[in-house]
Design an enzyme around this catalytic site. Structure first.
Site, short mmCIF file in Angstrom:
data_model
loop_
_atom_site.label_atom_id
_atom_site.label_comp_id
_atom_site.label_asym_id
_atom_site.label_seq_id
_atom_site.Cartn_x
_atom_site.Cartn_y
_atom_site.Cartn_z
N PRO A 124 1.29 -1.28 -0.07
CA PRO A 124 0.15 -0.56 -0.14
C PRO A 124 0.68 1.15 -0.68
CG PRO A 124 0.42 -1.32 2.44
CD PRO A 124 0.57 -1.86 1.34
N CYS A 125 1.54 1.26 -1.66
CA CYS A 125 2.63 3.09 -1.48
C CYS A 125 1.55 4.36 -1.25
CB CYS A 125 3.02 3.05 -2.63
SG CYS A 125 1.93 2.66 -3.70
N HIS A 126 0.04 4.41 -1.23
CA HIS A 126 -0.51 5.38 -1.12
C HIS A 126 -1.13 5.43 0.39
CE1 HIS A 126 -3.57 1.54 -0.39
NE2 HIS A 126 -3.95 2.72 1.04
#
Length: 172
Positions: A124-126
């Protein structure tokens, strides 16, 4: 005008557009954020079907945890960054700088590793932001562009409301 979907093994509709799924050798090779011009595409293999089903479950429930076979991707450094990103809980965010300190690196290198993520949502790089605001996403930083609107949607979906280091909204 609808965009050709031949290069994807499945396309899952999403509130922000769609997610394209690519598979290779019985593993997920890549997930790609796609604009609304892409039509839904039924999975053409079992791994793509699993990935499509799990993406749908995440879009319905931000607490869903992915369990998919992933293709080996990235450098050792990128995988180290991605491991740290994967430990950020839903509804929380960390800055590039905070992650850099954890792995004894530089914020810019962490940002580049985030942008090279082959498996968004799964990794989840967000959940990684700049110290002064939202930052970039998927190697894009156009404040009003498609990719940052996806990042905003994902953070809202997961219940992130304020950046703790700023005590202000991440939506501004």
């Amino acid at each position: 005008m609808k965009t050709d979907s031949v290069s994807f093994n499945a396309i899952v509709p999403a509130p922000f557009g769609a997610l394209g799924i690519r598979t290779q050798e019985g593993r997920v090779r890549e997930l790609v954020y796609l604009p609304p011009s892409y039509e839904e595409k039924a999975a053409d293999n079992e791994v793509a079907a699993q990935a499509a089903e799990q993406v749908g479950r995440y879009l319905a429930d931000p607490d869903f945890r992915f369990d998919l076979p992933l293709f080996q991707a990235g450098t050792d450094f990128q995988r180290r960054v991605w491991g740290e990103i994967s430990s950020i809980p839903r509804g929380s965010v960390k800055t590039y700088g905070q992650l850099a300190k954890l792995i004894s690196s530089a914020p810019r290198a962490v940002g580049q590793a985030c942008g090279a993520n082959w498996f968004p949502l799964i990794i989840p790089c967000h959940r990684v932001t700049a110290s002064g605001g939202l930052g970039g996403f998927s190697n894009q930083d156009d404040e009003n562009g498609f990719h940052l609107s996806v990042k905003r949607w994902l953070l809202r979906h997961e219940g992130a409301t304020a950046s703790p280091w700023q005590q202000q909204s991440i939506w501004d």
